[in-house]
Design a protein around this motif. Structure first.
Motif, PDB file in Angstrom:
ATOM      1  N   GLU A  16       0.855  -1.209   0.000  1.00  0.00           N
ATOM      2  CA  GLU A  16       0.000   0.000   0.000  1.00  0.00           C
ATOM      3  C   GLU A  16       0.880   1.244   0.000  1.00  0.00           C
ATOM      4  O   GLU A  16       1.944   1.254   0.622  1.00  0.00           O
ATOM      5  CB  GLU A  16      -0.869   0.021   1.259  1.00  0.00           C
ATOM      6  CG  GLU A  16      -2.024  -0.946   1.211  1.00  0.00           C
ATOM      7  CD  GLU A  16      -2.680  -1.034   2.579  1.00  0.00           C
ATOM      8  OE1 GLU A  16      -3.742  -0.441   2.748  1.00  0.00           O
ATOM      9  OE2 GLU A  16      -2.113  -1.678   3.476  1.00  0.00           O
ATOM     10  N   THR A  17       0.401   2.289  -0.659  1.00  0.00           N
ATOM     11  CA  THR A  17       1.179   3.528  -0.730  1.00  0.00           C
ATOM     12  C   THR A  17       0.937   4.353   0.532  1.00  0.00           C
ATOM     13  O   THR A  17      -0.196   4.468   1.003  1.00  0.00           O
ATOM     14  CB  THR A  17       0.706   4.361  -1.940  1.00  0.00           C
ATOM     15  OG1 THR A  17       0.666   3.465  -3.043  1.00  0.00           O
ATOM     16  CG2 THR A  17       1.605   5.520  -2.229  1.00  0.00           C
ATOM     17  N   GLN A  70      -0.522  14.819  10.664  1.00  0.00           N
ATOM     18  CA  GLN A  70      -1.110  13.723   9.880  1.00  0.00           C
ATOM     19  C   GLN A  70      -0.100  12.586   9.809  1.00  0.00           C
ATOM     20  O   GLN A  70       1.024  12.763   9.344  1.00  0.00           O
ATOM     21  CB  GLN A  70      -1.457  14.216   8.487  1.00  0.00           C
ATOM     22  CG  GLN A  70      -2.132  13.131   7.674  1.00  0.00           C
ATOM     23  CD  GLN A  70      -2.530  13.642   6.309  1.00  0.00           C
ATOM     24  OE1 GLN A  70      -3.501  14.378   6.181  1.00  0.00           O
ATOM     25  NE2 GLN A  70      -1.780  13.271   5.302  1.00  0.00           N
ATOM     26  N   ILE A  71      -0.517  11.420  10.319  1.00  0.00           N
ATOM     27  CA  ILE A  71       0.388  10.273  10.316  1.00  0.00           C
ATOM     28  C   ILE A  71      -0.320   9.077   9.669  1.00  0.00           C
ATOM     29  O   ILE A  71      -1.540   9.097   9.473  1.00  0.00           O
ATOM     30  CB  ILE A  71       0.842   9.908  11.743  1.00  0.00           C
ATOM     31  CG1 ILE A  71      -0.364   9.617  12.638  1.00  0.00           C
ATOM     32  CG2 ILE A  71       1.679  11.002  12.361  1.00  0.00           C
ATOM     33  CD1 ILE A  71       0.008   8.976  13.945  1.00  0.00           C
ATOM     34  N   ASN A  72       0.422   8.030   9.367  1.00  0.00           N
ATOM     35  CA  ASN A  72      -0.179   6.850   8.741  1.00  0.00           C
ATOM     36  C   ASN A  72      -0.439   5.760   9.770  1.00  0.00           C
ATOM     37  O   ASN A  72       0.398   5.487  10.626  1.00  0.00           O
ATOM     38  CB  ASN A  72       0.775   6.310   7.670  1.00  0.00           C
ATOM     39  CG  ASN A  72       0.925   7.282   6.530  1.00  0.00           C
ATOM     40  OD1 ASN A  72      -0.073   7.685   5.923  1.00  0.00           O
ATOM     41  ND2 ASN A  72       2.137   7.708   6.247  1.00  0.00           N
ATOM     42  N   MET A  73      -1.615   5.152   9.672  1.00  0.00           N
ATOM     43  CA  MET A  73      -1.980   4.061  10.590  1.00  0.00           C
ATOM     44  C   MET A  73      -2.825   3.050   9.848  1.00  0.00           C
ATOM     45  O   MET A  73      -3.469   3.378   8.852  1.00  0.00           O
ATOM     46  CB  MET A  73      -2.832   4.621  11.732  1.00  0.00           C
ATOM     47  CG  MET A  73      -2.040   5.149  12.884  1.00  0.00           C
ATOM     48  SD  MET A  73      -3.136   5.752  14.160  1.00  0.00           S
ATOM     49  CE  MET A  73      -3.951   4.281  14.681  1.00  0.00           C
ATOM     50  N   THR A  94     -10.892  -1.832   8.576  1.00  0.00           N
ATOM     51  CA  THR A  94     -10.686  -2.283   7.195  1.00  0.00           C
ATOM     52  C   THR A  94      -9.334  -2.969   7.017  1.00  0.00           C
ATOM     53  O   THR A  94      -9.099  -3.645   6.025  1.00  0.00           O
ATOM     54  CB  THR A  94     -10.722  -1.084   6.236  1.00  0.00           C
ATOM     55  OG1 THR A  94      -9.652  -0.205   6.627  1.00  0.00           O
ATOM     56  CG2 THR A  94     -12.029  -0.337   6.300  1.00  0.00           C
ATOM     57  N   GLY A  95      -8.438  -2.732   7.969  1.00  0.00           N
ATOM     58  CA  GLY A  95      -7.088  -3.299   7.832  1.00  0.00           C
ATOM     59  C   GLY A  95      -6.252  -2.556   6.815  1.00  0.00           C
ATOM     60  O   GLY A  95      -5.147  -2.949   6.490  1.00  0.00           O
ATOM     61  N   LYS A  96      -6.785  -1.438   6.315  1.00  0.00           N
ATOM     62  CA  LYS A  96      -6.053  -0.693   5.265  1.00  0.00           C
ATOM     63  C   LYS A  96      -5.243   0.457   5.896  1.00  0.00           C
ATOM     64  O   LYS A  96      -5.615   1.007   6.940  1.00  0.00           O
ATOM     65  CB  LYS A  96      -7.055  -0.081   4.272  1.00  0.00           C
ATOM     66  CG  LYS A  96      -7.802  -1.089   3.439  1.00  0.00           C
ATOM     67  CD  LYS A  96      -7.575  -0.772   1.967  1.00  0.00           C
ATOM     68  CE  LYS A  96      -8.182  -1.713   0.982  1.00  0.00           C
ATOM     69  NZ  LYS A  96      -8.233  -3.111   1.306  1.00  0.00           N
TER      70      LYS A  96
END
Ligand code: BG6
Length: 486
Positions: free
Chosen positions: A367-368, A387-390, A395-397
């Motif tokens: 995933e990007t 803003q961070i990525n988790m 959804t598991g996405k």
């Protein structure tokens, strides 16, 4: 705080009504005015003192951030306000004023501490200051301070001339050049954020930052100010001062002590490291725009050239976007994109710091990821978002998740309150110092000349949009985009 006399030139004007009196009143309510304080309002018109005080009271009702409900405190505040008729071009009026103020100081036992606040057109700053000297008003046994509003000059030459004329009477440490953006709580917070957060301190550099975006978008058009604005434009009106001041506050390295001198020194370093634009590079790095007719809030609005008072063939910029580089150890190779415009989609002043994205794919799921962002909202709402990525547990996405910090406090002190309070306390940290102003004009000067010579195209953008397409392309050429444009 020292007792003082506050001499206000332009006391019947718009700025005094909207900003200065309400700010002073709120400082008074917060017990931040000295116990011995007298304000002498100056204007051309004839007024009884009571009439003038009634006008001031009206302005408090219309513009004070706090509701004005306590008649006693209003009466007490108004009792410190005098009105004197003065023709700014008439030397004898200043002599009379000096006699009057000196007498009053003696009567009240006030030390000779005098503030001279220029809430008048910039063409009057120089003549008023020479009259202050000639009349003896600026000869004091205590301290004296001069407060000037923007614009500070029309270009580098006129700014230098103005500074030379003011500095014949007031030293730099006695001169307070107001840039109201420096009074905005989130602009003041920039220094604190970095000081008090090792996380940010560690990241505040080119190793981790991909680019920085500073936006000041307004929905208003030229309004009734065409007489001034059509000779000024966004570059002079917003960019040379507010935008570059925000850049300095953001990019400066932390001084050891947060004093006016140390902060001023670090801000100057930013300006000295700002890469000068050669004439041949300007068109590639600066986008000039002017609004055309469009729809705002469901209503049709006219284009800039059709606004009352604007020349029908005007080439004045109502929008500027630029790519800047700070060639120092911390910021080299990081583009700073700065834009400001009128008649844009929304009123937003915001800084976005985009972090580098070394892991552009999360290898397990392919995933990007989205770059981490630090978003600092200066106004109208003040706040900060990370803003961070988790991974979304449902959804598991992988998702970019905002973590938002906002203040619920709607009644925070206005920029003018903060700045006038600082000036009365003798603290010039959040004022524009001469070096900064001069270096900012120096940086802007080749752009002004390129505009004048018509070497930079004027892109039109519809009112209510995010600005010209060319500003989008400026970032796209570097592989970026403006964040958060709706
Ligand atoms: C002033 C400019 O300095 O700042 C105006 O002269 C502009 O043209 C205003 O509208 C914007 O200030 P703020 O605080 O509303 O962003």
């Amino acid at each position: 705080m020292d007792a003082m006399t506050f001499v206000l030139f332009g006391a019947t004007g718009d700025l005094a009504k909207r900003k200065i009196f309400p700010a002073l009143y709120n400082l008074f309510v917060d017990q931040k005015l000295p116990s011995s304080f007298e304000l002498v309002g100056l204007g051309r018109r004839q007024f009884q003192e009571s009439e003038f005080q009634a006008q001031v009271e009206k302005s408090l009702h219309s513009f004070s951030r706090r509701p004005v409900t306590d008649p006693d405190s209003v009466a007490q505040f108004l009792s410190m306000i005098r009105y004197v008729e003065l023709n700014v071009g008439e030397p004898a009026d200043y002599v009379k004023l000096n006699d009057r103020i000196s007498q009053r100081e003696q009567q009240l036992g006030l030390p000779q501490n005098r503030v001279f606040y220029m809430s008048v057109g910039p063409e009057l700053f120089g003549p008023i200051v020479s009259n202050l000297k000639a009349s003896g008003l600026s000869e004091v046994t205590g301290w004296k301070r001069l407060v000037v509003e923007k614009p500070f000059g029309h270009d580098l030459v006129t700014a230098r001339e103005l500074n030379a004329s003011l500095s014949r009477v007031f030293d730099e440490h006695e001169t307070y050049r107001i840039d109201h953006y420096l009074g905005k709580p989130m602009v003041q917070n920039l220094e604190v954020l970095e000081y008090s957060n090792p996380i940010l301190q560690a990241l505040w550099r080119n190793r981790y930052v991909a680019n920085v975006q500073i936006t000041a978008a307004e929905t208003v058009g030229v309004e009734s100010r065409a007489g001034y604005y059509d000779h000024s434009g966004a570059l002079r009106d917003m960019f040379q001062n507010h935008m570059l001041q925000m850049l300095m506050m953001l990019a400066m390295q932390l001084p050891k002590h947060s004093t006016a001198d140390d902060v001023g020194f670090k801000k100057r370093k930013v300006m000295e490291s700002l890469r000068a634009l050669n004439p041949e590079d300007i068109a590639a790095n600066v986008v000039r725009g002017q609004y055309a007719a469009g729809i705002m809030g469901g209503q049709e609005v006219v284009g800039y050239k059709d606004e009352p008072g604007v020349a029908p063939n005007s080439t004045t910029d109502t929008y500027i976007a630029a790519r800047l580089w700070i060639d120092d150890y911390f910021w080299s190779e990081v583009p700073f994109y700065i834009r400001t415009g009128k008649r844009m989609k929304s009123k937003t002043t915001r800084i976005v710091i985009e972090f580098k994205d070394p892991s552009d794919k999360f290898t397990r799921t392919n995933e990007t990821t989205t770059p981490n962002l630090l978003i600092i909202d200066i106004g109208p709402e003040a706040g900060m978002t990370f803003q961070i990525n988790m991974k979304n547990p449902l959804t598991g996405k992988l998702e970019a998740v905002p973590i938002h910090f906002g203040s619920d406090e709607s009644n925070v002190p206005e920029a003018y309150e903060k700045l006038i309070g600082d000036m009365m306390a003798g603290d010039s940290t959040f004022f524009a110092h001469w070096d900064e102003v001069e270096l900012a004009w120096q940086w802007v000067e080749p752009i002004l000349q390129a505009f004048e010579a018509n070497e930079v195209p004027i892109h039109s953008y519809p009112a209510g949009s995010n600005g010209p397409l060319a500003a989008k392309q400026l970032l796209e050429a570097d592989g970026y985009h403006w964040w958060l444009d709706e």
